[in-house]
Design a protein around this motif. Structure first.
Motif, PDB file in Angstrom:
ATOM      1  N   ASN A 106     -26.003  25.437  -8.734  1.00 26.18           N
ATOM      2  CA  ASN A 106     -25.381  24.244  -9.303  1.00 26.18           C
ATOM      3  C   ASN A 106     -26.160  23.006  -8.901  1.00 26.18           C
ATOM      4  O   ASN A 106     -27.150  23.111  -8.167  1.00 26.18           O
ATOM      5  N   PRO A 107     -25.767  21.805  -9.366  1.00 29.80           N
ATOM      6  CA  PRO A 107     -26.562  20.602  -9.058  1.00 29.80           C
ATOM      7  C   PRO A 107     -26.685  20.301  -7.572  1.00 29.80           C
ATOM      8  O   PRO A 107     -27.580  19.564  -7.163  1.00 29.80           O
ATOM      9  N   ASP A 108     -25.779  20.840  -6.750  1.00 25.13           N
ATOM     10  CA  ASP A 108     -25.859  20.600  -5.300  1.00 25.13           C
ATOM     11  C   ASP A 108     -26.727  21.620  -4.594  1.00 25.13           C
ATOM     12  O   ASP A 108     -26.923  21.540  -3.373  1.00 25.13           O
ATOM     13  N   GLY A 109     -27.275  22.569  -5.331  1.00 23.80           N
ATOM     14  CA  GLY A 109     -28.125  23.589  -4.728  1.00 23.80           C
ATOM     15  C   GLY A 109     -27.355  24.811  -4.271  1.00 23.80           C
ATOM     16  O   GLY A 109     -27.947  25.766  -3.748  1.00 23.80           O
ATOM     17  N   GLN A 110     -26.041  24.843  -4.470  1.00 25.56           N
ATOM     18  CA  GLN A 110     -25.248  26.012  -4.069  1.00 25.56           C
ATOM     19  C   GLN A 110     -25.514  27.160  -5.056  1.00 25.56           C
ATOM     20  O   GLN A 110     -25.460  26.980  -6.268  1.00 25.56           O
ATOM     21  N   VAL A 111     -25.828  28.343  -4.537  1.00 27.87           N
ATOM     22  CA  VAL A 111     -26.156  29.495  -5.370  1.00 27.87           C
ATOM     23  C   VAL A 111     -24.899  30.020  -6.061  1.00 27.87           C
ATOM     24  O   VAL A 111     -23.879  30.271  -5.406  1.00 27.87           O
ATOM     25  N   VAL A 112     -24.991  30.186  -7.387  1.00 32.44           N
ATOM     26  CA  VAL A 112     -23.886  30.761  -8.165  1.00 32.44           C
ATOM     27  C   VAL A 112     -24.106  32.260  -8.351  1.00 32.44           C
ATOM     28  O   VAL A 112     -23.188  33.063  -8.175  1.00 32.44           O
ATOM     29  N   ILE A 113     -25.321  32.635  -8.734  1.00 38.47           N
ATOM     30  CA  ILE A 113     -25.696  34.043  -8.885  1.00 38.47           C
ATOM     31  C   ILE A 113     -27.068  34.218  -8.274  1.00 38.47           C
ATOM     32  O   ILE A 113     -27.956  33.395  -8.490  1.00 38.47           O
ATOM     33  N   SER A 114     -27.273  35.295  -7.541  1.00 34.40           N
ATOM     34  CA  SER A 114     -28.587  35.629  -6.995  1.00 34.40           C
ATOM     35  C   SER A 114     -28.758  37.138  -7.100  1.00 34.40           C
ATOM     36  O   SER A 114     -27.918  37.897  -6.612  1.00 34.40           O
ATOM     37  N   MET A 115     -29.819  37.598  -7.748  1.00 32.31           N
ATOM     38  CA  MET A 115     -30.015  39.032  -7.946  1.00 32.31           C
ATOM     39  C   MET A 115     -31.495  39.371  -7.891  1.00 32.31           C
ATOM     40  O   MET A 115     -32.346  38.525  -8.148  1.00 32.31           O
ATOM     41  N   ASP A 116     -31.786  40.601  -7.452  1.00 30.57           N
ATOM     42  CA  ASP A 116     -33.143  41.100  -7.579  1.00 30.57           C
ATOM     43  C   ASP A 116     -33.136  42.219  -8.621  1.00 30.57           C
ATOM     44  O   ASP A 116     -32.153  42.363  -9.366  1.00 30.57           O
ATOM     45  N   ARG A 117     -34.215  42.993  -8.667  1.00 29.72           N
ATOM     46  CA  ARG A 117     -34.312  43.974  -9.750  1.00 29.72           C
ATOM     47  C   ARG A 117     -33.265  45.077  -9.624  1.00 29.72           C
ATOM     48  O   ARG A 117     -32.911  45.725 -10.609  1.00 29.72           O
ATOM     49  N   ASN A 118     -32.747  45.290  -8.435  1.00 30.90           N
ATOM     50  CA  ASN A 118     -31.884  46.451  -8.223  1.00 30.90           C
ATOM     51  C   ASN A 118     -30.436  46.099  -7.926  1.00 30.90           C
ATOM     52  O   ASN A 118     -29.554  46.926  -8.134  1.00 30.90           O
ATOM     53  N   SER A 119     -30.158  44.914  -7.409  1.00 30.17           N
ATOM     54  CA  SER A 119     -28.779  44.620  -7.017  1.00 30.17           C
ATOM     55  C   SER A 119     -28.569  43.124  -6.941  1.00 30.17           C
ATOM     56  O   SER A 119     -29.523  42.350  -6.920  1.00 30.17           O
ATOM     57  N   ASP A 120     -27.274  42.737  -6.883  1.00 24.54           N
ATOM     58  CA  ASP A 120     -26.933  41.343  -6.663  1.00 24.54           C
ATOM     59  C   ASP A 120     -27.088  41.006  -5.190  1.00 24.54           C
ATOM     60  O   ASP A 120     -26.916  41.864  -4.309  1.00 24.54           O
ATOM     61  N   LEU A 121     -27.402  39.749  -4.915  1.00 27.27           N
ATOM     62  CA  LEU A 121     -27.571  39.274  -3.547  1.00 27.27           C
ATOM     63  C   LEU A 121     -26.410  38.345  -3.195  1.00 27.27           C
ATOM     64  O   LEU A 121     -25.720  37.818  -4.074  1.00 27.27           O
ATOM     65  N   PRO A 122     -26.178  38.111  -1.935  1.00 26.04           N
ATOM     66  CA  PRO A 122     -25.079  37.205  -1.538  1.00 26.04           C
ATOM     67  C   PRO A 122     -25.273  35.812  -2.151  1.00 26.04           C
ATOM     68  O   PRO A 122     -26.390  35.338  -2.299  1.00 26.04           O
ATOM     69  N   THR A 123     -24.160  35.181  -2.485  1.00 26.41           N
ATOM     70  CA  THR A 123     -24.216  33.867  -3.155  1.00 26.41           C
ATOM     71  C   THR A 123     -23.832  32.733  -2.217  1.00 26.41           C
ATOM     72  O   THR A 123     -23.508  31.644  -2.665  1.00 26.41           O
ATOM     73  N   THR A 124     -23.835  32.970  -0.946  1.00 27.97           N
ATOM     74  CA  THR A 124     -23.455  31.917   0.010  1.00 27.97           C
ATOM     75  C   THR A 124     -24.617  30.984   0.322  1.00 27.97           C
ATOM     76  O   THR A 124     -24.432  29.970   0.982  1.00 27.97           O
ATOM     77  N   ALA A 125     -25.813  31.309  -0.145  1.00 30.78           N
ATOM     78  CA  ALA A 125     -26.993  30.511   0.209  1.00 30.78           C
ATOM     79  C   ALA A 125     -26.997  29.187  -0.561  1.00 30.78           C
ATOM     80  O   ALA A 125     -26.318  29.025  -1.569  1.00 30.78           O
ATOM     81  N   ASN A 126     -27.811  28.281  -0.055  1.00 28.74           N
ATOM     82  CA  ASN A 126     -28.024  26.981  -0.704  1.00 28.74           C
ATOM     83  C   ASN A 126     -29.521  26.755  -0.834  1.00 28.74           C
ATOM     84  O   ASN A 126     -30.255  26.913   0.132  1.00 28.74           O
ATOM     85  N   VAL A 127     -29.969  26.399  -2.063  1.00 26.66           N
ATOM     86  CA  VAL A 127     -31.412  26.275  -2.316  1.00 26.66           C
ATOM     87  C   VAL A 127     -31.831  24.812  -2.474  1.00 26.66           C
ATOM     88  O   VAL A 127     -32.909  24.529  -2.978  1.00 26.66           O
ATOM     89  N   SER A 128     -30.984  23.885  -2.031  1.00 29.53           N
ATOM     90  CA  SER A 128     -31.310  22.468  -2.240  1.00 29.53           C
ATOM     91  C   SER A 128     -32.551  22.033  -1.489  1.00 29.53           C
ATOM     92  O   SER A 128     -33.151  21.009  -1.816  1.00 29.53           O
ATOM     93  N   ASP A 129     -32.945  22.792  -0.438  1.00 24.09           N
ATOM     94  CA  ASP A 129     -34.148  22.416   0.310  1.00 24.09           C
ATOM     95  C   ASP A 129     -35.408  23.075  -0.224  1.00 24.09           C
ATOM     96  O   ASP A 129     -36.494  22.876   0.320  1.00 24.09           O
ATOM     97  N   GLN A 130     -35.296  23.885  -1.252  1.00 21.52           N
ATOM     98  CA  GLN A 130     -36.466  24.552  -1.817  1.00 21.52           C
ATOM     99  C   GLN A 130     -37.220  23.602  -2.760  1.00 21.52           C
ATOM    100  O   GLN A 130     -36.623  22.783  -3.459  1.00 21.52           O
ATOM    101  N   ASP A 131     -38.556  23.745  -2.775  1.00 24.65           N
ATOM    102  CA  ASP A 131     -39.392  22.895  -3.621  1.00 24.65           C
ATOM    103  C   ASP A 131     -39.020  23.033  -5.091  1.00 24.65           C
ATOM    104  O   ASP A 131     -39.030  22.057  -5.841  1.00 24.65           O
ATOM    105  N   ALA A 132     -38.741  24.276  -5.527  1.00 20.25           N
ATOM    106  CA  ALA A 132     -38.419  24.512  -6.938  1.00 20.25           C
ATOM    107  C   ALA A 132     -37.181  23.726  -7.352  1.00 20.25           C
ATOM    108  O   ALA A 132     -37.130  23.134  -8.431  1.00 20.25           O
ATOM    109  N   PHE A 133     -36.165  23.708  -6.483  1.00 23.08           N
ATOM    110  CA  PHE A 133     -34.937  22.987  -6.808  1.00 23.08           C
ATOM    111  C   PHE A 133     -35.176  21.484  -6.825  1.00 23.08           C
ATOM    112  O   PHE A 133     -34.799  20.776  -7.756  1.00 23.08           O
TER     113      PHE A 133
END
Length: 754
Positions: A106-133
């Motif tokens: 979301n706009p605050d960097g809170q993860v809504v969905i996170s998945m890799d090729r095989n499974s879903d990942l926990p959504t408690t992370a925050n990506v606001s500090d990542q360069d991409a975000f």
């Protein structure tokens, strides 16, 4: 025996000895032609392969980015609902085997969905500090492609991010995210971010597996020279930085050049034909390599055969050549040694050769030439010293430049403008030392045509300002390399004196206002004080004093406005003005003055709807001044006519009279400040000589022109030519200028004279 032979006989003997030269030339030509043909074919083929590979890599990355943009703008993803978006994102990660992870935030960097090729990942992370975000939301509002990094397994990966856009209109649907290169979103328009990581190991098999002929190959590096994909997997996994490899280094120095293939040394130390081209989407470089040995194998075989034949033949004549060449080269070497000494300035050198052939004659001529050069050098140095003395003592600055704009000669006056010495200027670019400006704008003189540039401002590297005139004289086909001569006339002293005059006028006018105000106050107090009994004669005197003080006030105001004109501080506030109505108003105001002198005042032209973009008050003062002048300098019973007409882009106003006219020798000075025409004026006529100067300044400030034609004793015609009303310019003034009332600038033109 050899000393008595002529040079042609010696050359004949040498030609017989070196008869094998044609054979060598044939072999060399054969080898060169074969090598050139092979290289030309390889260059053309490799360039096609490189451009094709770049197109495929660029398309590969474009497809990745566009797929992410399209999925980021689906209703399910933009809702930021895990339930709604899960199926859409699962479909994306299954369709593209290169995608390793997908993250919806979301706009605050809170993860809504996170998945890799095989499974879903926990959504408690925050990506606001990542360069991409941060890059996608706050910095650019566009899609983001990260630099290449390497996973734990040594695989090259990149991160791609696309903003989720809040649509405000149907038009936004046509500009999905940043698919339009000109579309940039603000942080307020971004409702979230979709981020994916892509494994680039499939880039080789899927895009670059098509190799070249003769054992060639391709690989990809990033903007730092780090290897991204390579046909040798073990070599690729070493994460090597190939920036020092000549092929990669050429790309890093000029990535956008896309040059023709060249012979270089490869990353493995082999001689190769190499080319590169940049991937526009990511600024990566695609490098194509083809071993030189494979390309020139046929040419090398030709060279071996030819060299073998030539070596056998050369061996047979080597002994004879040695003895013959010795007899010829010894005197030539002496001449060469003498020439070297002459080139070092030792003109007293002489060559001793006893032979009686052409070389002996050449030695005699050489010795004579050395003597003549010494005499000529002495004369040249004397003339040079004279020229330097003259050039150094010329008061004007003189600079000579070559075709590249570098200084090759400068005299002392030119160097003093820069606070330096003439030798220190030689070889330096003219533009880096002298900074010109004209009318407060940077100015670059033309160096290809003869021109004279007056009133130039020169600023040197020490920020010292000079006022100069400059003359450019191009020099055509000069053997010494001079392209143009620049003459600089320093007028700084004159300009500073003129500035002092303007400052003095302004200061004097300001200082005079205070005591003059006091004088007017006391006169007004005396006039209106009921306790003071004044005779009619005294009141008349006081009235004359008040009139004189008003004239002084008018003169001071004019002087202050003249100083504003001189400093370019005079400004106007433009509006839409009906010029026809303004002219008629001025004529009504002056009708009484005309009738007092029994002068007929007429108007010819439209009565309304002739518009100008102008300041009405100042232009009204101009027209009042011109009509007043016409009335003042027309005898009783005369005529003054005001005419108004239009062209496609101009409005022309003419004020004509049949008065005393203006002498021909006064016309060129008429619009200069403080100038008054003496010949033919009535005795006792007054004025400051500023009216026409101020009027012309006002008209020119409006982008117009004020001119005059006159014949003495027949009358004068003053013409005002102004641009027609421009709706676009008017709208721009309304948009950029706050509303304000027009105010008079304080000049008085009523008593001015021409």
């Amino acid at each position: 025996m050899m000393l008595t032979l002529k040079i042609n006989q010696k050359l004949l003997l040498l030609l017989l000895v070196v008869s094998l030269l044609p054979l060598g030339l044939v072999n060399l030509y054969w080898y060169r032609a074969t090598q050139s043909s092979l290289r030309s074919e390889a260059v053309d083929h490799q360039k096609i392969l490189t451009n094709s590979a770049v197109y495929r890599v660029n398309q590969y990355m474009t497809d990745k980015v566009n797929a992410l943009i399209i999925h980021s703008q689906t209703a399910a993803v933009r809702s930021l609902s895990p339930t709604n978006a899960h199926q859409d994102l699962s479909s994306l990660i299954k369709q593209d085997s290169d995608i390793q992870t997908l993250t919806l935030a979301n706009p605050d960097g809170q993860v809504v969905i996170s998945m890799d090729r095989n499974s879903d990942l926990p959504t408690t992370a925050n990506v606001s500090d990542q360069d991409a975000f941060r890059a996608t939301t706050f910095l650019s509002g566009r899609e983001y492609i990260s630099p290449v990094s390497f996973s734990d397994r040594g695989h090259p990966t990149i991160t791609i991010a696309a903003p989720l856009v809040k649509f405000t209109s149907g038009q936004d649907l046509l500009n999905l995210s940043t698919a339009n290169s000109n579309q940039v979103r603000t942080p307020q328009q971004i409702t979230g971010v979709l981020i994916e990581t892509v494994d680039l190991t499939g880039l080789w098999q899927g895009v670059l597996s098509q190799g070249t002929n003769n054992g060639g190959y391709m690989y990809v590096v990033d903007g730092e020279g780090t290897l991204i994909t390579y046909p040798d997997v073990a070599f690729q996994k070493s994460h090597q930085n190939l920036s020092k490899s000549p092929a990669v280094n050429a790309f890093l120095k000029n990535p956008e050049a896309n040059p023709n293939p060249k012979m270089l040394t490869s990353e493995k130390g082999e001689s190769v034909l190499s080319s590169y081209s940049m991937v526009a989407r990511t600024n990566w470089g695609v490098i194509t390599i083809e071993p030189a040995a494979a390309i020139f194998a046929l040419a090398n075989h030709v060279a071996v055969v030819g060299l073998s034949i030539f070596a056998i033949a050369a061996l047979l004549v080597a002994t004879i050549s040695y003895f013959v060449s010795r007899q010829v080269t010894i005197p030539i070497r002496r001449l060469a040694a003498g020439t070297a000494l002459i080139s070092q300035g030792r003109l007293d050198t002489r060559v001793a050769i006893d032979s009686r052939d052409e070389i002996g004659t050449l030695a005699t001529s050489f010795n004579t030439m050395a003597h003549n050069l010494g005499v000529l050098l002495q004369r040249t140095q004397a003339e040079s010293n004279k020229a330097n003395i003259i050039l150094g003592n010329v008061s004007e600055g003189i600079v000579a430049i070559n075709i590249a704009g570098n200084i090759i000669l400068a005299n002392r006056a030119a160097a003093e403008l820069l606070g330096d010495l003439p030798p220190n200027l030689i070889g330096k670019p003219l533009a880096s030392l002298y900074h010109w400006s004209m009318d407060n704008r940077p100015f670059s003189p033309s160096l290809t045509e003869q021109e004279f540039y007056p009133d130039i401002t020169l600023t040197n590297s020490n920020h010292r300002i000079y006022y100069i005139d400059m003359m450019i004289n191009p020099v055509a086909d000069d053997p010494t390399g001079i392209h143009a001569i620049i003459t600089i006339i320093d007028k700084t002293g004159e300009q500073e004196l003129e500035n002092m005059k303007v400052d003095f006028v302004s200061m004097a006018a300001h200082e005079l206002r205070t005591p003059l105000t006091a004088i007017r106050g006391y006169l007004d107090l005396i006039t209106h004080d009921e306790t003071v009994s004044l005779s009619d004669k005294m009141r008349n005197y006081i009235g004359n004093m008040e009139a004189s003080s008003m004239q002084l006030v008018s003169l001071i105001r004019n002087l202050l406005n003249v100083s504003r004109v001189e400093r370019n501080e005079l400004t106007i506030s433009r509006e839409k003005v009906d010029w026809a109505k303004t002219l008629q108003k001025a004529m009504v105001d002056l009708q009484f003055t005309a009738e007092t002198k029994s002068i007929t005042l007429t108007y010819e032209g439209p009565v309304s709807d002739v518009y100008l973009l102008a300041e009405q008050i100042t232009m009204l003062e101009v027209i009042n001044n011109l009509i007043s002048n016409a009335i003042n300098y027309t005898d009783s019973g005369g005529k003054v006519a005001v005419k108004l007409r239009q062209t496609d882009d101009k409005v022309i106003t003419e004020i004509s009279d049949n008065g005393i006219g203006i002498p021909a020798n006064s016309l060129e000075h008429l619009f200069t400040k403080f100038y008054r025409v003496r010949s033919g004026l009535p005795s006792g006529s007054g004025g400051t000589g500023l009216g026409l100067y101020i009027s012309k300044s006002i008209v020119e400030l409006h982008g117009g022109e004020l001119t005059v034609t006159s014949v003495e004793n027949e009358g004068s015609t003053f013409s005002i030519v102004l641009p027609k009303f421009d709706e676009a310019a008017y709208n721009e003034i309304i948009r950029t200028t706050p509303n304000r009332l027009n105010q008079k600038h304080g000049w008085t033109t009523k008593n001015t004279t021409r």
